[in-house]
Structure formats: C-alpha cells, structure tokens
Motif scaffolding. Structure first.
Motif, PDB file in Angstrom:
ATOM      1  N   LYS A  57      28.227  -3.871  65.389  1.00 20.68           N
ATOM      2  CA  LYS A  57      28.513  -2.488  65.782  1.00 20.68           C
ATOM      3  C   LYS A  57      27.820  -1.501  64.839  1.00 20.68           C
ATOM      4  O   LYS A  57      27.290  -0.489  65.264  1.00 20.68           O
ATOM      5  CB  LYS A  57      30.022  -2.230  65.760  1.00 20.68           C
ATOM      6  N   LYS A  58      27.832  -1.825  63.557  1.00 17.08           N
ATOM      7  CA  LYS A  58      27.210  -0.932  62.564  1.00 17.08           C
ATOM      8  C   LYS A  58      25.694  -0.895  62.702  1.00 17.08           C
ATOM      9  O   LYS A  58      25.055   0.099  62.359  1.00 17.08           O
ATOM     10  CB  LYS A  58      27.567  -1.392  61.148  1.00 17.08           C
ATOM     11  N   LEU A  59      25.119  -2.002  63.175  1.00 17.81           N
ATOM     12  CA  LEU A  59      23.657  -2.102  63.242  1.00 17.81           C
ATOM     13  C   LEU A  59      23.107  -1.917  64.655  1.00 17.81           C
ATOM     14  O   LEU A  59      21.911  -2.070  64.876  1.00 17.81           O
ATOM     15  CB  LEU A  59      23.224  -3.477  62.704  1.00 17.81           C
ATOM     16  N   HIS A  60      23.961  -1.596  65.592  1.00 22.39           N
ATOM     17  CA  HIS A  60      23.540  -1.473  66.987  1.00 22.39           C
ATOM     18  C   HIS A  60      22.455  -0.404  67.139  1.00 22.39           C
ATOM     19  O   HIS A  60      22.539   0.668  66.536  1.00 22.39           O
ATOM     20  CB  HIS A  60      24.743  -1.124  67.874  1.00 22.39           C
ATOM     21  N   PRO A  61      21.430  -0.693  67.957  1.00 20.76           N
ATOM     22  CA  PRO A  61      20.319   0.261  68.143  1.00 20.76           C
ATOM     23  C   PRO A  61      20.766   1.655  68.589  1.00 20.76           C
ATOM     24  O   PRO A  61      20.146   2.645  68.209  1.00 20.76           O
ATOM     25  CB  PRO A  61      19.453  -0.397  69.226  1.00 20.76           C
ATOM     26  N   ASP A  62      21.839   1.742  69.370  1.00 22.41           N
ATOM     27  CA  ASP A  62      22.308   3.051  69.826  1.00 22.41           C
ATOM     28  C   ASP A  62      22.769   3.924  68.662  1.00 22.41           C
ATOM     29  O   ASP A  62      22.719   5.147  68.737  1.00 22.41           O
ATOM     30  CB  ASP A  62      23.461   2.905  70.823  1.00 22.41           C
TER      31      ASP A  62
ATOM     32  N   GLU B 185      14.264   3.202  59.099  1.00 21.88           N
ATOM     33  CA  GLU B 185      15.693   2.881  59.173  1.00 21.88           C
ATOM     34  C   GLU B 185      16.002   2.028  60.405  1.00 21.88           C
ATOM     35  O   GLU B 185      16.827   1.114  60.336  1.00 21.88           O
ATOM     36  CB  GLU B 185      16.533   4.160  59.190  1.00 21.88           C
ATOM     37  N   ARG B 186      15.329   2.308  61.516  1.00 24.34           N
ATOM     38  CA  ARG B 186      15.535   1.503  62.734  1.00 24.34           C
ATOM     39  C   ARG B 186      15.044   0.080  62.517  1.00 24.34           C
ATOM     40  O   ARG B 186      15.696  -0.881  62.928  1.00 24.34           O
ATOM     41  CB  ARG B 186      14.831   2.158  63.926  1.00 24.34           C
ATOM     42  N   GLU B 187      13.894  -0.069  61.868  1.00 23.69           N
ATOM     43  CA  GLU B 187      13.360  -1.404  61.582  1.00 23.69           C
ATOM     44  C   GLU B 187      14.281  -2.170  60.641  1.00 23.69           C
ATOM     45  O   GLU B 187      14.522  -3.356  60.827  1.00 23.69           O
ATOM     46  CB  GLU B 187      11.951  -1.301  60.985  1.00 23.69           C
ATOM     47  N   TYR B 188      14.797  -1.462  59.642  1.00 22.98           N
ATOM     48  CA  TYR B 188      15.722  -2.084  58.696  1.00 22.98           C
ATOM     49  C   TYR B 188      16.984  -2.553  59.428  1.00 22.98           C
ATOM     50  O   TYR B 188      17.451  -3.677  59.217  1.00 22.98           O
ATOM     51  CB  TYR B 188      16.085  -1.106  57.582  1.00 22.98           C
ATOM     52  N   ALA B 189      17.536  -1.726  60.294  1.00 24.99           N
ATOM     53  CA  ALA B 189      18.729  -2.087  61.061  1.00 24.99           C
ATOM     54  C   ALA B 189      18.448  -3.303  61.944  1.00 24.99           C
ATOM     55  O   ALA B 189      19.279  -4.213  62.055  1.00 24.99           O
ATOM     56  CB  ALA B 189      19.214  -0.912  61.901  1.00 24.99           C
ATOM     57  N   ALA B 190      17.268  -3.336  62.559  1.00 27.61           N
ATOM     58  CA  ALA B 190      16.900  -4.472  63.415  1.00 27.61           C
ATOM     59  C   ALA B 190      16.794  -5.757  62.585  1.00 27.61           C
ATOM     60  O   ALA B 190      17.263  -6.819  63.010  1.00 27.61           O
ATOM     61  CB  ALA B 190      15.593  -4.189  64.142  1.00 27.61           C
ATOM     62  N   GLU B 191      16.187  -5.658  61.397  1.00 25.81           N
ATOM     63  CA  GLU B 191      16.070  -6.824  60.514  1.00 25.81           C
ATOM     64  C   GLU B 191      17.453  -7.326  60.092  1.00 25.81           C
ATOM     65  O   GLU B 191      17.716  -8.527  60.109  1.00 25.81           O
ATOM     66  CB  GLU B 191      15.269  -6.473  59.257  1.00 25.81           C
ATOM     67  N   GLN B 192      18.312  -6.387  59.716  1.00 25.73           N
ATOM     68  CA  GLN B 192      19.651  -6.770  59.270  1.00 25.73           C
ATOM     69  C   GLN B 192      20.463  -7.362  60.421  1.00 25.73           C
ATOM     70  O   GLN B 192      21.217  -8.315  60.243  1.00 25.73           O
ATOM     71  CB  GLN B 192      20.380  -5.579  58.644  1.00 25.73           C
ATOM     72  N   SER B 193      20.288  -6.813  61.609  1.00 26.46           N
ATOM     73  CA  SER B 193      20.976  -7.342  62.783  1.00 26.46           C
ATOM     74  C   SER B 193      20.544  -8.789  63.042  1.00 26.46           C
ATOM     75  O   SER B 193      21.372  -9.659  63.318  1.00 26.46           O
ATOM     76  CB  SER B 193      20.680  -6.480  64.009  1.00 26.46           C
TER      77      SER B 193
ATOM     78  N   ARG C 198      19.458 -10.876  60.822  1.00 27.33           N
ATOM     79  CA  ARG C 198      20.052 -11.699  59.754  1.00 27.33           C
ATOM     80  C   ARG C 198      21.517 -11.999  60.042  1.00 27.33           C
ATOM     81  O   ARG C 198      21.991 -13.106  59.800  1.00 27.33           O
ATOM     82  CB  ARG C 198      19.924 -11.000  58.406  1.00 27.33           C
ATOM     83  N   VAL C 199      22.227 -11.015  60.540  1.00 27.37           N
ATOM     84  CA  VAL C 199      23.643 -11.214  60.866  1.00 27.37           C
ATOM     85  C   VAL C 199      23.772 -12.255  61.976  1.00 27.37           C
ATOM     86  O   VAL C 199      24.625 -13.152  61.909  1.00 27.37           O
ATOM     87  CB  VAL C 199      24.314  -9.875  61.266  1.00 27.37           C
ATOM     88  N   ILE C 200      22.932 -12.163  62.981  1.00 28.66           N
ATOM     89  CA  ILE C 200      22.960 -13.135  64.082  1.00 28.66           C
ATOM     90  C   ILE C 200      22.665 -14.529  63.553  1.00 28.66           C
ATOM     91  O   ILE C 200      23.365 -15.498  63.889  1.00 28.66           O
ATOM     92  CB  ILE C 200      21.950 -12.739  65.190  1.00 28.66           C
ATOM     93  N   ASP C 201      21.636 -14.659  62.717  1.00 27.64           N
ATOM     94  CA  ASP C 201      21.273 -15.954  62.149  1.00 27.64           C
ATOM     95  C   ASP C 201      22.410 -16.523  61.298  1.00 27.64           C
ATOM     96  O   ASP C 201      22.749 -17.703  61.406  1.00 27.64           O
ATOM     97  CB  ASP C 201      19.997 -15.820  61.322  1.00 27.64           C
ATOM     98  N   ALA C 202      23.013 -15.691  60.483  1.00 32.55           N
ATOM     99  CA  ALA C 202      24.122 -16.138  59.633  1.00 32.55           C
ATOM    100  C   ALA C 202      25.304 -16.589  60.486  1.00 32.55           C
ATOM    101  O   ALA C 202      25.911 -17.631  60.223  1.00 32.55           O
ATOM    102  CB  ALA C 202      24.548 -15.020  58.684  1.00 32.55           C
ATOM    103  N   TYR C 203      25.612 -15.835  61.502  1.00 26.75           N
ATOM    104  CA  TYR C 203      26.725 -16.179  62.394  1.00 26.75           C
ATOM    105  C   TYR C 203      26.479 -17.526  63.069  1.00 26.75           C
ATOM    106  O   TYR C 203      27.361 -18.379  63.108  1.00 26.75           O
ATOM    107  CB  TYR C 203      26.926 -15.068  63.428  1.00 26.75           C
ATOM    108  N   ARG C 204      25.284 -17.717  63.583  1.00 23.96           N
ATOM    109  CA  ARG C 204      24.955 -18.998  64.233  1.00 23.96           C
ATOM    110  C   ARG C 204      25.049 -20.160  63.249  1.00 23.96           C
ATOM    111  O   ARG C 204      25.538 -21.233  63.576  1.00 23.96           O
ATOM    112  CB  ARG C 204      23.560 -18.938  64.838  1.00 23.96           C
ATOM    113  N   THR C 205      24.567 -19.948  62.042  1.00 22.46           N
ATOM    114  CA  THR C 205      24.611 -20.997  61.017  1.00 22.46           C
ATOM    115  C   THR C 205      26.047 -21.353  60.670  1.00 22.46           C
ATOM    116  O   THR C 205      26.407 -22.528  60.596  1.00 22.46           O
ATOM    117  CB  THR C 205      23.855 -20.555  59.750  1.00 22.46           C
ATOM    118  N   LEU C 206      26.864 -20.356  60.465  1.00 25.23           N
ATOM    119  CA  LEU C 206      28.225 -20.603  59.994  1.00 25.23           C
ATOM    120  C   LEU C 206      29.185 -21.075  61.084  1.00 25.23           C
ATOM    121  O   LEU C 206      30.195 -21.709  60.781  1.00 25.23           O
ATOM    122  CB  LEU C 206      28.775 -19.356  59.310  1.00 25.23           C
TER     123      LEU C 206
END
Length: 147
Positions: free
Chosen positions: A15-20, A29-37, A39-47
């Motif tokens: 929600k914090k990193l959503h493109p909207d 800042e948009r690129e940074y948010a996309a990168e962090q998003s 990473r969050v997806i990758d971490a979630y899938r891993t865990l």
C-alpha cells in the motif's frame, strides 16, 4: 513470524509503495518505489515458501546450499524413485492430485524438521531436510506439468 502476520506486513508495504500513491512524485522517487515494491514481493515469496525460506535462512548463517546436489542417501533415493514411478504410472488427474497431496504433507513434515534442526543449530540435519524438500518440490513440478 506467522504467515498471516507476514501477509499483513506485505500488504501494508505494498500500500505504501503503490504506483497510485507515488504518481505525482519525481521520476527518481517513482523508480525507487517500484524497486522497493519488487523487493517486497520477492521477500514475501521467499518467506512464504517453506523451501525458499529454509534455503535463505541457512545461507544467512553462512551454510552453503548446493541446490543441484545429487542424492547420496539411499533411503531418499529409493523414495524419490518410487514417487517418480507413481507419477509416471498415474492414470488420471485424480491419481496425480492424490500424489500431490501426499507430497504437500511430506513438504510440511520436512519443513517442520528443518525448523527443529535450525533452532538446534544442527545444520547437517537442516541441509538434509532441504534436500528432501527440494526433491519433493521437483516431483510436484512434474505433476503440475502432467495436469
């Protein structure tokens, strides 16, 4: 951390990193948010995946995991051969789904064994659990291809 807690944290971060929410920000800042998003997806899938989580955890401890290691345990070798034979001989999707259900139970059992070994700092048993989980995962992938 429980899976439902992990899912809640994942959704909070997304929600914090959503493109909207960052559409009016700078390109950087948009690129940074996309990168962090990502990473969050990758971490979630891993865990949330027991095998990926186990591999990640032991790597954090500096334990080498050879995901392509050949089976040397005769008991595991026999079990894997039986499973693959059962998959090859399965006559319909019902039989394949039954094997798949058994594999899920085995994955959960060995995930629990991994947890116990890790807590005890018994990395050899932790790696043995990862090996089994790896082969159960591969067998499950064969089933998915056949379904």
């Amino acid at each position: 951390m429980e899976v439902h807690e992990l899912e809640k944290k994942y959704k909070d971060w997304q929600k914090k990193l959503h493109p909207d929410l960052v559409h009016s920000k700078s390109q950087r800042e948009r690129e940074y948010a996309a990168e962090q998003s990502a990473r969050v997806i990758d971490a979630y899938r891993t865990l949330t995946d027991p095998l990926s989580r186990a591999i990640y955890i032991v790597k954090l401890e500096g334990v080498l995991v050879d995901e392509e290691e050949r089976i040397t345990d005769p008991e595991l070798l026999a079990e894997v051969m039986e499973l693959r034979e059962a998959v090859d001989e399965a006559e319909d999707s019902g039989a394949l789904k039954k094997i798949q259900s058994q594999l899920q139970e085995k994955l959960q059992c060995w995930s629990n064994s991994f947890d116990d070994a890790y807590v005890s700092k018994n990395y050899e048993d932790a790696l043995a659990s990862i090996r089994r989980m790896t082969y159960y995962r591969r067998t499950n992938e064969e089933i998915v291809k056949k379904l």
